[in-house]
Design an enzyme around this catalytic site. Sequence first.
Site, mmCIF file in Angstrom:
data_model
loop_
_atom_site.group_PDB
_atom_site.id
_atom_site.type_symbol
_atom_site.label_atom_id
_atom_site.label_comp_id
_atom_site.label_asym_id
_atom_site.label_seq_id
_atom_site.Cartn_x
_atom_site.Cartn_y
_atom_site.Cartn_z
ATOM 1 N N ASP A 157 11.689 -35.478 76.867
ATOM 2 C CA ASP A 157 10.410 -34.813 76.605
ATOM 3 C C ASP A 157 10.607 -33.650 75.621
ATOM 4 O OD1 ASP A 157 9.330 -36.471 78.509
ATOM 5 O OD2 ASP A 157 9.409 -34.968 80.115
HETATM 6 N N1 URA Z 1 12.574 -36.752 83.219
HETATM 7 C C1 URA Z 1 11.593 -35.961 82.748
HETATM 8 O O1 URA Z 1 10.691 -35.594 83.477
HETATM 9 N N2 URA Z 1 11.669 -35.576 81.471
HETATM 10 C C2 URA Z 1 12.671 -35.923 80.625
HETATM 11 O O2 URA Z 1 12.678 -35.532 79.451
HETATM 12 C C3 URA Z 1 13.671 -36.753 81.130
HETATM 13 C C4 URA Z 1 13.600 -37.153 82.425
#
Ligand code: URA
Length: 257
Positions: free
Chosen positions: A108
């Site tokens: 993310d």
């Molecule tokens: N889980 C999440 O919530 N975000 C990420 O970027 C990776 C795993």
Amino acid sequence: MQEKRTMRLDKYLADALGLPRSQAKQYLKKKRVTVNGELVTDGSYPVAAGSDRVVCMDEPVIYERYVYYMFHKPAGCVTAREDREHPTVFAYVKDIPCRDLFAVGRLDKDTEGLLLFTNDGKFDHALMSPKRHVEKTYYFEAEGTLTPEEIGCLERGVSISEKEPPTAPARLRDVRQKEQTVSGFLTITEGRFHQVKRMLHAVGCQVTYLKRTAIGPVPLDEELPKGGYRRLTDEEIRLLLENPSQSADGGSDRDAG
Ligand code: URA
């Protein structure tokens, strides 16, 4: 005798230097390229990677079919090739001489940590296929508290949406509670959308910081500054291909990172 596998010189130059083929042809036209000491201007000239010595502008040009890099993703950039609003992870790795580089999976925008880059589809598949159950470890900080029951629930599998089955078994370690905040390492084997945040949300915690610290047996190299990258070592590539589901179970928290 084994026949040497050859490729066109203009493709060799373009791939090895990460250039468009037209630019490789310009170097040839301008007489800047030699093969085994001989000047060559013809783009179709056959060269064998690994045995012919190609030099462009007085620098040796080494051709590698596949490349593998580890990147320390900072927060604030998106794992996408292009984005209108935000910088992308590709802005950080633009000097890697490879035209078909892609990120293995995604993180993310606000997540930091280990992201791999390659141009090897089989490597990507080995790590990303749900059937391989490759472990990904995340360090998290969250608002909320975790009771032993909630930890058990996260580890056994938790429902994160009505439309999805519960998550696969996971592991939590080094859980530290400080008043109304909690931190720890969560190791999962799936890669669902926002999975770590949604798992913690399902037990009443709101993630405020997330960092991927390991993929399978390979931890993030903490010597890498945020935004920095380096080649994976041969040993790391071997570990990822041969034992992808074996966990590094290492990694450091935010203060060390
Ligand atoms: N889980 C999440 O919530 N975000 C990420 O970027 C990776 C795993």
